[in-house]
Design an enzyme around this catalytic site. Structure first.
Site, short mmCIF file in Angstrom:
data_model
loop_
_atom_site.label_atom_id
_atom_site.label_comp_id
_atom_site.label_asym_id
_atom_site.label_seq_id
_atom_site.Cartn_x
_atom_site.Cartn_y
_atom_site.Cartn_z
N VAL A 15 72.47 21.78 5.34
CA VAL A 15 71.82 20.71 4.74
C VAL A 15 70.72 20.79 3.45
O VAL A 15 70.84 22.83 3.38
CB VAL A 15 70.71 20.08 5.73
CG1 VAL A 15 71.32 19.14 7.00
CG2 VAL A 15 69.80 21.21 6.16
N SER A 16 70.81 20.06 2.54
CA SER A 16 70.18 20.47 1.46
C SER A 16 68.93 20.84 1.73
O SER A 16 68.21 21.20 0.84
CB SER A 16 70.42 19.11 0.26
OG SER A 16 71.65 18.84 0.43
N THR A 17 67.76 19.86 2.06
CA THR A 17 67.15 20.26 2.03
C THR A 17 66.30 20.80 3.67
O THR A 17 66.67 20.61 4.64
CB THR A 17 65.80 19.07 1.74
OG1 THR A 17 65.97 18.56 2.78
CG2 THR A 17 65.89 18.65 0.69
N GLN A 43 65.69 17.76 6.98
CA GLN A 43 66.77 17.65 7.30
C GLN A 43 66.59 18.71 8.29
O GLN A 43 66.79 20.10 8.28
CB GLN A 43 67.89 17.41 6.30
CG GLN A 43 67.88 15.96 5.20
CD GLN A 43 68.55 16.41 4.43
OE1 GLN A 43 69.43 17.57 4.04
NE2 GLN A 43 68.93 15.28 3.88
#
Length: 203
Positions: free
Chosen positions: A8-10, A13
């Protein structure tokens, strides 16, 4: 061995959706990573080095795996070279065939195009916010008085790391404050400022 990879990007999340799908795919081990695709992904690189003949790398979606079409092709070729296989749970393609490799490249192009559109929409929204006088980025934790103190301490030659530790902020925050105060603005809204002034009609 069947390995799953979830990203996931951050940090806000979680990989719950991907975890569930990879568990249903009977992955013996799932490697998780929480960082943007444009940054280095040490967990993925370590996993790629572990792959060997007969292993399978499983992802929920190809855009979880690669940052660009070139990166996707690099990973796919590495997997194939070591005798392993690559599988996407939502994009049924066989990269071991010419047709599968063509579809892989098409999907990579589409994902890259989609990311560029998202970035353009974000930039447009930030530009409008900047025009309204809204500051872009996270609010600083420090009050104005302490920000001034930090800037003065940097000017006195005290290491950024020591200043950050004393004021409870990271070294990057100290560096950005001093850069902004001395005219070397590395703030995240620098690119937005350039767009704003480039499109602003002279008065």
């Amino acid at each position: 061995m069947r390995y799953g990879y979830a990203r996931v990007s951050t940090i806000d999340q979680d990989t719950a959706l991907q975890d569930s799908a990879l568990a249903l795919a009977n992955c013996a081990e799932v490697v998780r990573e929480k960082r943007s695709a444009v940054k280095k992904r040490p967990e993925l690189e370590a996993l790629l080095k572990r792959l060997g003949p007969g292993d399978e790398l499983v992802v929920y979606k190809l855009d979880r795996l690669a940052r660009s079409l070139r990166d996707l092709i690099r990973i796919a070729e590495h997997v194939q070279d070591v005798g392993a296989t690559l599988k996407s749970l939502t994009e049924p393609i066989d990269v071991g065939t010419p047709m599968g490799r063509m579809v892989l490249q098409i999907l990579g192009v589409v994902a890259e195009f989609e990311r560029s559109l998202i970035r353009e929409r974000c930039m447009a929204g930030q530009l409008e916010a900047f025009k309204r006088g809204k500051r872009i980025g996270r609010p600083l934790k420090l009050p104005v008085e302490e920000q001034n103190e930090v800037i003065q301490l940097v000017g006195c030659g005290i290491p950024n790391s020591d200043i950050g530790e004393a004021y409870g902020v990271c070294e990057g925050t100290v560096r950005r404050l001093h850069s902004f105060a001395t005219g070397r603005n590395f703030n995240k809204d620098g690119e937005i400022r350039q767009l704003y002034y480039a499109n602003k009609k002279p008065s």
